[in-house]
Design an enzyme around this catalytic site. Structure first.
Site, short mmCIF file in Angstrom:
data_model
loop_
_atom_site.label_atom_id
_atom_site.label_comp_id
_atom_site.label_asym_id
_atom_site.label_seq_id
_atom_site.Cartn_x
_atom_site.Cartn_y
_atom_site.Cartn_z
N PHE A 111 0.80 -1.22 0.00
CA PHE A 111 0.00 0.00 0.00
C PHE A 111 0.84 1.27 0.00
CE2 PHE A 111 0.71 -0.58 4.59
CZ PHE A 111 1.04 0.70 4.99
N LYS A 137 -1.24 -7.96 -8.62
CA LYS A 137 -2.19 -7.91 -7.51
C LYS A 137 -1.74 -6.76 -6.60
CE LYS A 137 -3.15 -8.62 -3.69
NZ LYS A 137 -3.67 -7.67 -2.63
N GLU A 140 -5.08 -3.83 -1.69
CA GLU A 140 -6.51 -3.54 -1.68
C GLU A 140 -6.83 -2.23 -0.95
OE1 GLU A 140 -5.62 -6.10 1.95
OE2 GLU A 140 -4.93 -5.89 -0.13
N SER A 185 5.81 -6.87 4.11
CA SER A 185 6.40 -7.14 5.42
C SER A 185 7.20 -8.43 5.40
CB SER A 185 5.29 -7.25 6.48
OG SER A 185 4.51 -8.41 6.26
N CYS A 204 9.67 1.49 3.56
CA CYS A 204 10.59 0.44 3.98
C CYS A 204 12.02 0.98 4.06
CB CYS A 204 10.53 -0.76 3.05
SG CYS A 204 11.14 -0.44 1.39
N GLU A 251 9.62 -3.50 13.42
CA GLU A 251 9.39 -2.52 12.36
C GLU A 251 8.06 -1.82 12.67
OE1 GLU A 251 9.32 -2.16 7.49
OE2 GLU A 251 8.43 -3.93 8.43
#
Length: 497
Positions: free
Chosen positions: A149, A173, A176, A226, A281, A382
């Site tokens: 995202f 993909k 969402e 992740s 990240c 994290e």
């Protein structure tokens, strides 16, 4: 309510599952759209479209592919503001940050435009009498990407432009949580002339992900997200015989030596820790202050942190926007509370922050933690939010050890005026990307992005030369064209003579 659908065979395809996910405006907290979740059959339809398209696309000329990519780059440039607005509306990052995301994604499109140079093979002539050996690279077939995202346009552009330039077809993909940007990227690719089925998008959740990982016609999968999910992606994809590159999480350290320009270090720590609300990240999560500079450096960071303007991403005055969801905001805030309980000093507390007129938005102020124990959750995990931890080290050796002891190895940076110390650091530190007086060392498009340790699962990094190697497979061809006078039978093993 506006529904974001799938993109299959060059056109929108309505979902049939009856399952939808909410798409929020993080600045208001209101659900403004919904996204259709794919069924297994819909994933299969996207893969079938990509497989059929590969028959012609994989054999298409480099000239045809690059002509489309050049047109695509032109369209992206013309629509960059529109794409950035979609990112801001669904992710929440400020418009200038969203524009930067689009620009960095376009770097890979530009790299893909030069694929004719990147795919040049090798030839050795006369390796034996009238024998030549050539090495070439060919596309894999149908490949897939599963993207996060936090960069809904850039990370997909890290993958599919290079993959299709190499002759593959692609199934994406996206997240969402903010699906509109990638859908618009597919529309523009079709407008640029990309044939039907070369780029497909399936929206969804774990159902779609698992089908991608299991599908026998998908040859390779790229993932960014992740660490726990990256591990899952790798194991599941390899189990089903796929090539995989899975980029996981991070805990990026910024080491500041006593000779550093502390104003520069403080400025860059703010930029790297709190930009995009820390949902990067490559965000700096930890500042390691070496020697006796800690108090001064923390004071300079504190002064700057308290003056940051936080607000909706479409407000030009905002420097930082909201987080992606209410749940994520609350989870990030919990780390600040637990840090105080676990021995850290909370210098700036951003929890409980709200923006006037946007009280229901997913806002969180910036937090600064000092003297954070290495056992604290705020150091070990994290966080993926606007929380910066400061730890103290007496010596360079102590600092480099704690960085190298981290289970992650995505990116790191050193701030110093000492070239010898910087050179030593870049060789000794255990991380995939290193910055010297650069806090977020994300490589340009023609170098590859990727970390070490629990930040990368798979052998090859994303984009650059590694990306091209990932999306192609090598073939070596040995040929001999004998003179008409050659002949005879020789059953001996061939030798280079």
């Amino acid at each position: 309510m506006n529904t974001i659908t799938h993109w299959i065979d060059g056109k929108p395809v309505e979902g049939t599952s009856g399952r939808f996910g909410p798409v929020y405006n993080p600045a208001t907290g209101a659900q403004e759209k919904q996204v259709a979740f794919a069924t297994v059959d819909e994933v299969d339809a996207a893969v079938a479209s990509a497989k059929a398209a590969f028959e012609s696309w994989g054999e298409s000329s480099l000239a045809k592919r690059t002509a489309i990519l050049f047109k695509y780059r032109e369209l992206l440039d013309a629509h960059r503001d529109e794409i950035a607005e979609l990112i801001t509306a669904e992710h929440g990052k400020v418009h200038s940050d969203a524009l930067g995301e689009v620009a960095r994604g376009m770097e890979i499109v530009e790299l893909a435009c030069g694929i004719s140079v990147q795919l040049k093979g090798e030839l050795s002539t006369q390796v034996s009498t009238r024998v030549d050996v050539a090495s070439i690279r060919q596309p894999l077939g149908v490949v897939a990407g599963i993207t996060p995202f936090n960069f809904p346009a850039m990370v997909p552009m890290w993958m599919f432009p290079l993959a299709i330039a190499c002759g593959n077809t692609f199934v994406l993909k996206p997240s969402e949580k903010d699906p509109s940007a990638s859908f618009r990227l597919a529309e523009l690719a079709t407008e640029a002339g990309l044939p039907e089925g070369v780029l497909n998008i399936v929206q969804g959740d774990k159902v779609a992900v698992d089908r991608i990982l299991e599908h026998p016609d998908i040859e390779a999968v790229s993932f960014v997200g992740s660490t726990p999910i990256a591990k899952y992606i790798q194991l599941k994809a390899v189990e089903h015989g796929k090539r995989v590159q899975a980029l996981g999480g991070a805990k990026n350290h910024m080491l500041v030596l006593p000779d550093a320009d502390l104003d520069l270090a403080a400025d860059q720590a703010i930029n790297a820790a709190y930009g995009s609300a820390g949902e990067r990240c490559m965000a700096v999560s930890v500042v390691v202050a070496v020697g006796d500079i800690g108090d001064e450096l923390v004071g300079k960071i504190t002064e700057r942190a308290k003056n940051l303007k936080i607000g909706p991403g479409n407000d030009p005055a905002s420097e930082m926007g909201p987080l992606i969801t209410r749940e994520h905001r609350d989870k990030v805030a919990s780390y600040v509370a637990s840090a105080a309980e676990q021995g850290a000093e909370v210098v700036v507390d951003g929890t409980g922050y709200s923006v006037e007129g946007h009280e229901d938005g997913f806002f969180l102020g910036v937090s600064l933690l000092d003297r954070v124990p290495l056992t604290a959750d705020a150091y070990r995990d994290e966080i993926f939010g606007p929380v910066l931890a400061v730890v103290r080290a007496e010596t360079y050796e102590e600092a480099i050890k704690l960085i190298n002891d981290s289970r992650w190895g995505n990116g790191t940076a050193i701030f110093t005026r000492d070239g010898g110390a910087a050179r030593r650091f870049q060789l000794e530190v255990k991380a995939g990307m290193v910055g010297v007086n650069v806090p977020i060392p994300v490589p340009v498009g023609y170098h590859s992005f990727g970390g070490w340790k629990d930040s990368l699962f798979g052998d090859l990094h994303v984009y650059g030369n590694d990306g091209i190697a990932f999306y192609t497979q090598g073939k070596v061809i040995t040929t001999r064209w004998p003179d008409p006078s050659d002949g005879g039978i020789n059953l001996g093993f061939p030798s280079n003579s």
